[in-house]
Scaffold this motif. Sequence first.
Motif, PDB file in Angstrom:
ATOM      1  N   HIS A 137      70.597 -25.234  23.102  1.00  0.00           N
ATOM      2  CA  HIS A 137      69.699 -24.728  22.065  1.00  0.00           C
ATOM      3  C   HIS A 137      68.309 -24.417  22.636  1.00  0.00           C
ATOM      4  N   GLU A 138      67.812 -25.294  23.514  1.00  0.00           N
ATOM      5  CA  GLU A 138      66.480 -25.084  24.100  1.00  0.00           C
ATOM      6  C   GLU A 138      66.525 -24.184  25.325  1.00  0.00           C
ATOM      7  N   ASP A 139      67.717 -23.758  25.721  1.00  0.00           N
ATOM      8  CA  ASP A 139      67.937 -22.830  26.834  1.00  0.00           C
ATOM      9  C   ASP A 139      67.295 -23.330  28.139  1.00  0.00           C
ATOM     10  N   TRP A 140      67.628 -24.552  28.515  1.00  0.00           N
ATOM     11  CA  TRP A 140      67.120 -25.111  29.763  1.00  0.00           C
ATOM     12  C   TRP A 140      67.584 -24.282  30.947  1.00  0.00           C
ATOM     13  N   ARG A 141      68.842 -23.822  30.890  1.00  0.00           N
ATOM     14  CA  ARG A 141      69.375 -23.057  32.025  1.00  0.00           C
ATOM     15  C   ARG A 141      68.622 -21.747  32.207  1.00  0.00           C
ATOM     16  N   GLY A 142      68.347 -21.049  31.113  1.00  0.00           N
ATOM     17  CA  GLY A 142      67.608 -19.786  31.205  1.00  0.00           C
ATOM     18  C   GLY A 142      66.187 -19.990  31.704  1.00  0.00           C
ATOM     19  N   ALA A 144      65.117 -22.488  33.510  1.00  0.00           N
ATOM     20  CA  ALA A 144      65.181 -22.901  34.917  1.00  0.00           C
ATOM     21  C   ALA A 144      65.432 -21.692  35.810  1.00  0.00           C
ATOM     22  N   HIS A 145      66.268 -20.776  35.332  1.00  0.00           N
ATOM     23  CA  HIS A 145      66.547 -19.563  36.112  1.00  0.00           C
ATOM     24  C   HIS A 145      65.272 -18.728  36.272  1.00  0.00           C
ATOM     25  N   ASP A 146      64.513 -18.586  35.176  1.00  0.00           N
ATOM     26  CA  ASP A 146      63.252 -17.842  35.237  1.00  0.00           C
ATOM     27  C   ASP A 146      62.254 -18.510  36.181  1.00  0.00           C
ATOM     28  N   LEU A 147      62.142 -19.825  36.082  1.00  0.00           N
ATOM     29  CA  LEU A 147      61.202 -20.548  36.939  1.00  0.00           C
ATOM     30  C   LEU A 147      61.627 -20.468  38.402  1.00  0.00           C
ATOM     31  N   GLU A 148      62.920 -20.466  38.649  1.00  0.00           N
ATOM     32  CA  GLU A 148      63.407 -20.372  40.022  1.00  0.00           C
ATOM     33  C   GLU A 148      63.048 -19.014  40.628  1.00  0.00           C
ATOM     34  N   ARG A 149      63.077 -17.969  39.806  1.00  0.00           N
ATOM     35  CA  ARG A 149      62.704 -16.632  40.280  1.00  0.00           C
ATOM     36  C   ARG A 149      61.193 -16.449  40.335  1.00  0.00           C
ATOM     37  N   GLY A 150      60.448 -17.433  39.861  1.00  0.00           N
ATOM     38  CA  GLY A 150      58.986 -17.354  39.902  1.00  0.00           C
ATOM     39  C   GLY A 150      58.385 -16.806  38.631  1.00  0.00           C
ATOM     40  N   GLU A 151      59.204 -16.556  37.636  1.00  0.00           N
ATOM     41  CA  GLU A 151      58.699 -16.050  36.370  1.00  0.00           C
ATOM     42  C   GLU A 151      58.314 -17.211  35.481  1.00  0.00           C
ATOM     43  N   LYS A 152      57.300 -16.981  34.701  1.00  0.00           N
ATOM     44  CA  LYS A 152      56.878 -18.007  33.752  1.00  0.00           C
ATOM     45  C   LYS A 152      57.606 -17.751  32.442  1.00  0.00           C
TER      46      LYS A 152
END
Length: 163
Positions: A137-142, A144-152
């Motif tokens: 529901h909180e989309d932790w995976r999404g 985390a994926h954004d943060l891994e790519r350097g996106e906020k």
Amino acid sequence: MSFTPNEIALLLVALLAGLVLGLMMSGRGKYKRLWREEQSAHHHAIRDRDARLNAANERIAELERQSAPIGPGTATAVAGGVHGRDDLSRINGISQTQEVALNEAGYHRYGQIAALNGEQEATLEARLGLKPGTIAHEDWRGQAHDLERGEKPGLLSRLTGQA
């Protein structure tokens, strides 16, 4: 009261013995010498401390000249790089205590959170005391994926589901 010559001789011998014993016990300036040695050792220790402080301050100044300016988020990135961990609390929904629990469970990087499957999510939700489906529901995976790519991760992207 008169003294006999024997009594006067005994009195002189006792006075001489007292004088000799007094001189032997005085140490002939021993305490003064010890005090001066202690003062010298103290001054030497102060000079050594000041020299170490000056050397440390010079080293700090040298490192500050060599380093780039620190911007926002740099300290977190450096701390993560040093310890081999990402700041998982940057994912919305993960508190500091939950981040510690995740680290204890072996999750240290955003990529590990992004690669979770359904079974691992359920296990983590049970371990963290969350309701089933909270991670999805909180989309932790999404996030985390954004943060891994350097996106906020932004609020708009989370609400609309768009990248």
